[in-house]
Design a protein around this motif. Sequence first.
Motif, short mmCIF file in Angstrom:
data_model
loop_
_atom_site.label_atom_id
_atom_site.label_comp_id
_atom_site.label_asym_id
_atom_site.label_seq_id
_atom_site.Cartn_x
_atom_site.Cartn_y
_atom_site.Cartn_z
N ILE A 199 15.05 29.19 -20.56
CA ILE A 199 14.70 28.22 -19.51
C ILE A 199 14.21 28.94 -18.26
CG2 ILE A 199 15.71 26.52 -17.94
CD1 ILE A 199 17.62 25.85 -20.39
N ARG A 200 14.88 30.01 -17.88
CA ARG A 200 14.49 30.73 -16.68
C ARG A 200 13.16 31.46 -16.88
NH1 ARG A 200 17.78 29.94 -12.93
NH2 ARG A 200 20.04 29.70 -13.17
N ALA A 201 12.95 32.01 -18.05
CA ALA A 201 11.68 32.68 -18.32
C ALA A 201 10.51 31.69 -18.29
CB ALA A 201 11.74 33.38 -19.67
N ARG A 202 10.77 30.46 -18.71
CA ARG A 202 9.73 29.44 -18.72
C ARG A 202 9.53 28.78 -17.36
NH1 ARG A 202 5.52 28.26 -20.23
NH2 ARG A 202 5.44 26.30 -21.33
N GLY A 203 10.56 28.82 -16.52
CA GLY A 203 10.50 28.07 -15.27
C GLY A 203 10.64 26.58 -15.49
N THR A 204 11.32 26.19 -16.56
CA THR A 204 11.48 24.77 -16.90
C THR A 204 12.36 24.09 -15.86
OG1 THR A 204 11.51 25.54 -19.19
CG2 THR A 204 11.90 23.20 -18.81
N ARG A 205 12.01 22.87 -15.48
CA ARG A 205 12.70 22.18 -14.40
C ARG A 205 13.81 21.24 -14.88
NH1 ARG A 205 12.96 25.12 -10.86
NH2 ARG A 205 13.99 23.39 -9.79
N ALA A 206 13.73 20.71 -16.08
CA ALA A 206 14.76 19.81 -16.61
C ALA A 206 15.20 20.32 -17.97
CB ALA A 206 14.24 18.38 -16.72
N VAL A 207 16.48 20.08 -18.29
CA VAL A 207 17.10 20.70 -19.47
C VAL A 207 17.89 19.64 -20.23
CG1 VAL A 207 18.67 22.50 -20.24
CG2 VAL A 207 17.33 22.84 -18.15
N VAL A 208 17.84 19.71 -21.57
CA VAL A 208 18.59 18.78 -22.41
C VAL A 208 19.43 19.56 -23.41
CG1 VAL A 208 18.42 16.99 -24.20
CG2 VAL A 208 16.94 16.88 -22.20
N ILE A 209 20.66 19.10 -23.62
CA ILE A 209 21.49 19.57 -24.73
C ILE A 209 22.12 18.34 -25.38
CG2 ILE A 209 23.62 20.77 -25.38
CD1 ILE A 209 23.08 22.81 -23.24
N CYS A 210 21.99 18.21 -26.68
CA CYS A 210 22.68 17.16 -27.43
C CYS A 210 23.95 17.74 -28.03
CB CYS A 210 21.78 16.59 -28.52
SG CYS A 210 20.33 15.73 -27.90
N MET A 229 22.79 26.23 -14.43
CA MET A 229 21.54 25.48 -14.25
C MET A 229 21.54 24.66 -12.96
SD MET A 229 19.52 26.09 -16.89
CE MET A 229 20.08 27.81 -16.76
N ALA A 230 22.37 25.04 -11.98
CA ALA A 230 22.47 24.28 -10.73
C ALA A 230 21.17 24.28 -9.94
CB ALA A 230 23.60 24.82 -9.88
N ASP A 231 20.28 25.22 -10.20
CA ASP A 231 19.01 25.25 -9.48
C ASP A 231 17.89 24.51 -10.21
OD1 ASP A 231 18.89 27.04 -11.56
OD2 ASP A 231 17.80 28.58 -10.45
N ARG A 232 18.20 23.87 -11.33
CA ARG A 232 17.21 23.05 -12.03
C ARG A 232 17.22 21.64 -11.45
NH1 ARG A 232 14.24 26.88 -14.04
NH2 ARG A 232 15.24 27.81 -12.22
N ASP A 233 16.15 20.90 -11.69
CA ASP A 233 16.09 19.52 -11.22
C ASP A 233 17.12 18.64 -11.92
OD1 ASP A 233 13.94 20.31 -9.70
OD2 ASP A 233 12.43 19.46 -11.05
N LEU A 234 17.30 18.87 -13.21
CA LEU A 234 18.11 17.93 -14.01
C LEU A 234 18.67 18.64 -15.23
CD1 LEU A 234 18.90 14.88 -14.43
CD2 LEU A 234 16.88 14.73 -15.91
N VAL A 235 19.93 18.33 -15.55
CA VAL A 235 20.56 18.76 -16.79
C VAL A 235 21.11 17.51 -17.47
CG1 VAL A 235 22.37 20.14 -17.88
CG2 VAL A 235 21.18 21.01 -15.85
N VAL A 236 20.66 17.24 -18.70
CA VAL A 236 21.14 16.08 -19.46
C VAL A 236 21.99 16.57 -20.62
CG1 VAL A 236 20.52 14.04 -20.79
CG2 VAL A 236 19.08 14.76 -18.86
N ASN A 279 23.00 17.23 -10.21
CA ASN A 279 21.83 17.22 -11.09
C ASN A 279 22.18 17.02 -12.56
OD1 ASN A 279 23.03 19.74 -11.49
ND2 ASN A 279 21.07 20.74 -11.90
N VAL A 280 23.36 16.50 -12.87
CA VAL A 280 23.81 16.37 -14.26
C VAL A 280 23.93 14.89 -14.64
CG1 VAL A 280 25.61 16.89 -15.95
CG2 VAL A 280 25.02 18.57 -14.17
N VAL A 281 23.39 14.55 -15.80
CA VAL A 281 23.51 13.21 -16.37
C VAL A 281 24.10 13.35 -17.77
CG1 VAL A 281 22.25 11.21 -17.25
CG2 VAL A 281 21.61 12.21 -15.07
N VAL A 282 25.09 12.53 -18.09
CA VAL A 282 25.65 12.48 -19.44
C VAL A 282 25.24 11.16 -20.07
CG1 VAL A 282 27.76 12.36 -20.82
CG2 VAL A 282 27.60 13.98 -18.93
#
Length: 585
Positions: A152-163, A185-192, A218-221
């Motif tokens: 994620i950091r290498a890509r610079g991705t702004r939102a993240v998902v884990i199922c 991931m506190a510096d990302r826009d969103l973590v789901v 920035n966390v949604v469950v």
Amino acid sequence: MSGNVTSLFRSTAAHSPSMAALARESGETAGAGPVDFCIPCNPYFPTPAMFDEMAGRLRDIITYYPSSADTITAELCGLLQLPPQCVAMGNGSTELITWIDHLLVRESLAVPVPTFGRWTDQPMETGKRVDMFPLQESSGFTLDLARYAEFIRARGTRAVVICNPNNPDGGYQNKQALVQFMDAMADRDLVVIDESFLEFADAEAEPSVVQEAMLRPNVVVLRSLGKNFGLHGIRFGYLVANPALAGRVRSMLPKWNLNSFAEHVVFMLRDHGAEYAQSLHQVRRDRLEMSGQLAALPGLTVYPSQGNFLFVRLPVGAEGTVVRDRMLTEHRVLVRECGNKIGSSSRFLRLVVRPQPDVRRLVSGMEQVLYGAGRGAAAPEPAAGNGYSSGTAAVDRLMSETNGKGMRAVTAQNAPAAIGAAPAVGTGTPLPAAVPVAAAAATVGPVPMPVAAPPLPQPAPYENPAQVPQPAPYQGPAPVPQPAPYQGPVPVPQPAPYPQPVPAAAAVPAPAPAPVPVAAVPVAPMASPMAVYPPPTGPTPPGVPARGGLTAAQVRGTNGLESVQAAGRPGPQSWPNAAGMGQVG
């Protein structure tokens, strides 16, 4: 059943046809359909008495408007002991995924594959870049959180998902590891964190992170009700987040986005907590028994699962679509073939956990289809000289067409190289079997899209590349110690209990390069090595493939340069644990 029934599967893009469509094509009467190992429902809930009660009130339920979503949400929150301002209920989890994408995902989203298809398809439909992190068959499709964070950091991705558990393989991440990941991931826009199937897990007493999500900005469950309650036809699910995030989604939902059936079921639940908890306990027991019986089939691999389904790899030579069609037409058993899931192939099936009489019918049918003498092989043997198996549908099709001799050139002029970029490779360039497959690609028309390949020299996208810190080249998962490597099929008599994940500090050594400071939101200190991963180097330009992954453009066959702008009553003592909704017994 007619041939029209199996043709329905070939006309669906990412999912199986509905049971209603199958019934119409087969001409079967209501309740006479196949044994369903495809739709991941709870087979023990609602109880027969609950169905009788709903049937008795059917006229009123379908005649009148439901109450507002606020009223239904307040009742659910009273059961779960959650603050209503932190909850938004939707007309199924897919409605909530849609609003999460529209409101909270700005430019890019990272997701491990294979996984639930809406997490890849929905953001691509709105023009977002989807960075797909491949789960490797060689490690039992285990998600390595440390490598995922690095990706994620290498890509610079702004939102993240884990199922968690993941669909289709049932892979599980323990709560402590997920909380550490969320903080990293506190510096990302969103973590789901999608917990749609978490009710069926028994690896921990309280596995949900809903309480932790409410405390983070920035966390949604995401949680499902239809899957847990065995009621997919009633579209209802909910998300939990801090009041600002939950309120933002809730403000966009229609006044009557929940139907009267959903309201009726929610208001029934307070009187049926014990039955619900027992249903989950029975599903967990059935999962162990079903896993052992399937593992006894020669050549069939069963992966560890914490969901209410099992991910299995068919024996060499068996082709999933043929197995699926024959199981349906010859044995009236419906299974989920996973060749249309990004990151999977038709060698894999997802089989829903069901009661033992149904499992015996499944196993008997599989034995006849896979090994029955005089009934024909389940699928042709692999072509001579091409033993390549990637575990990725698009790559397997490509290798079959070219006999392993090369890949087509695709979007070479529109995909500038970056860290681990995957430039187009011309025909005649062989793909060695030893190169790990990075990710799956959907097909557009008859032409399959290639997956990431070793990078060719390309001009750097930065004006002064010497000033841009670069992470170490991606080497694939093989050289890195894996947490609890997969050891093959589950033992036949009794599968071993689900192994506890290895702590991150023991599983992944800290990266050798010293971290480079960046201007970002401060991350709380952590004991996990994820806290010292190389920092992001800024967003990757549109159309550039992920390091070891694919862009949305590659999957869809476009150049990727265009961008689309995009208070209830207290619950009874008998209801299961609120944070985990069912972690009892």
